[in-house]
Design an enzyme around this catalytic site. Structure first.
Site, PDB file in Angstrom:
ATOM      1  N   GLU A 186       1.104 -18.809 -48.987  1.00  0.00           N
ATOM      2  CA  GLU A 186       0.651 -18.766 -47.844  1.00  0.00           C
ATOM      3  C   GLU A 186       2.422 -18.265 -46.349  1.00  0.00           C
ATOM      4  O   GLU A 186       2.606 -18.045 -46.234  1.00  0.00           O
ATOM      5  CB  GLU A 186       0.979 -20.046 -47.293  1.00  0.00           C
TER       6      GLU A 186
ATOM      7  N   SER B 135       5.248 -25.191 -47.350  1.00  0.00           N
ATOM      8  CA  SER B 135       4.328 -24.397 -47.717  1.00  0.00           C
ATOM      9  C   SER B 135       4.161 -23.757 -48.660  1.00  0.00           C
ATOM     10  O   SER B 135       4.158 -22.839 -47.217  1.00  0.00           O
ATOM     11  CB  SER B 135       2.317 -25.189 -47.703  1.00  0.00           C
TER      12      SER B 135
ATOM     13  N   ARG C  25      -5.273 -20.294 -41.221  1.00  0.00           N
ATOM     14  CA  ARG C  25      -3.631 -19.652 -41.160  1.00  0.00           C
ATOM     15  C   ARG C  25      -3.439 -18.628 -40.874  1.00  0.00           C
ATOM     16  O   ARG C  25      -3.517 -17.330 -41.610  1.00  0.00           O
ATOM     17  CB  ARG C  25      -3.070 -20.155 -42.452  1.00  0.00           C
TER      18      ARG C  25
END
Length: 302
Positions: free
Chosen positions: A288, A218, A169
């Site tokens: 996230e 998410s 990420r």
């Protein structure tokens, strides 16, 4: 509101623009300055002329973002249709930063190119997908990206996947760099098989995620050796509420705005989930979803 510090560009500059309507959560305060460059040349001119101390935030599809209730200081950059072109090639596809991930997957399928089906499961745009090395269903951007063109104050750089130094990420972009477009490699495939895989991904998302709710994707990164939703569920957080914010009962790594939530309630609920998970299992969840801007009760950016 300060005097206009934005360099003269051909695109649109708007003071005090509402940002909540752009975000999937539909919460958050205004931008001090919302800027929409006309094209890549206009964007480079903007970056070159901005004061160094001026905060700069790139707003893509805003699918994984909480904008705090006090809004965003400085320049909020939004790339429009001129940055959304998609062009299929024999062994890949070039997509503009503003092109939605799912649309890029559809273009690849229409061209008979396999390997990009995973993009149909990512709620966002290509610029953000590159910047955060987005992934779904076993594939990440790093697995398919050949290069990305990034605008900076000095001009446009073309960076390879290796130069972007992808991690989970994360991509290493130049300071104040803005993704313009990216090339992904793919291979000729059977149209029926590509369509079937995309249908499978869509069905899996519909079955397991609150895709029609006001959410942000998410919420937390998967911790080493586990899945975020599992440790959240084990800590008893499924369905937990704070004001108008709720932990989804369908997939508890998703926060929901049930209709009246503020950004502060969403963020506080996320922090409560983190605290409960840490107390229950010793796992320190990492956000996230990006949380940006000024809390409504404070006078400085967080």
């Amino acid at each position: 509101m300060s005097a206009n510090p934005i360099p003269a560009i051909r695109g649109r500059v708007q003071a005090g623009a509402a940002l909540a309507p752009f975000t999937w959560f539909r919460v958050g305060g205004p931008a001090e300055w919302l800027v929409r460059p006309a094209d890549a040349e206009d964007l480079v001119a903007l970056l070159a002329g901005l004061p160094e101390a001026m905060p700069l935030t790139v707003l893509g599809a805003a699918s994984n973002l909480i904008i705090r209730d006090g809004g965003l200081p400085g320049v909020v950059l939004r790339l429009g249709g001129a940055f959304g072109a998609v062009q299929a090639e024999a062994d890949g596809l070039v997509a503009g930063a503003a092109a939605l991930d799912a649309v890029v997957a559809q273009h690849a399928a229409a061209a008979g190119l396999a390997g990009l089906e995973f993009l149909s499961g990512i709620p966002g745009a290509i610029g953000g997908a590159v910047a955060m090395n987005a992934g779904a269903y076993g594939t990440e951007v790093k697995d398919r990206l050949d290069w990305a063109e990034v605008a900076t104050a000095a001009g446009v750089q073309r960076l390879t996947a290796a130069e972007l130094d992808f991690a989970y990420r994360h991509a290493s972009l130049p300071p104040r760099g803005v993704v313009l477009r990216a090339r992904f490699h793919a291979a000729p495939g059977e149209a029926a098989a590509i369509a079937a895989r995309m249908a499978e991904i869509r069905a899996a998302r519909e079955a397991t995620q609150p895709v029609r709710a006001r959410t942000g994707g998410s919420t937390f990164k998967n911790p080493p050796g586990a899945r975020a939703w599992e440790v959240i569920d084990a800590a008893g957080c499924r369905g937990l509420r704070r004001g108008g914010a709720e932990v989804s009962g369908k997939h508890c790594n998703f926060l929901l705005n049930t209709g009246t939530a503020t950004a502060a309630e969403l963020e506080a609920l996320g922090e409560e989930v983190r605290a409960r998970v840490l107390a229950h299992s010793g796992v320190a969840l990492e956000w996230e979803i990006r949380r940006l801007g000024i809390p409504l009760t404070e006078g400085a950016a967080a």
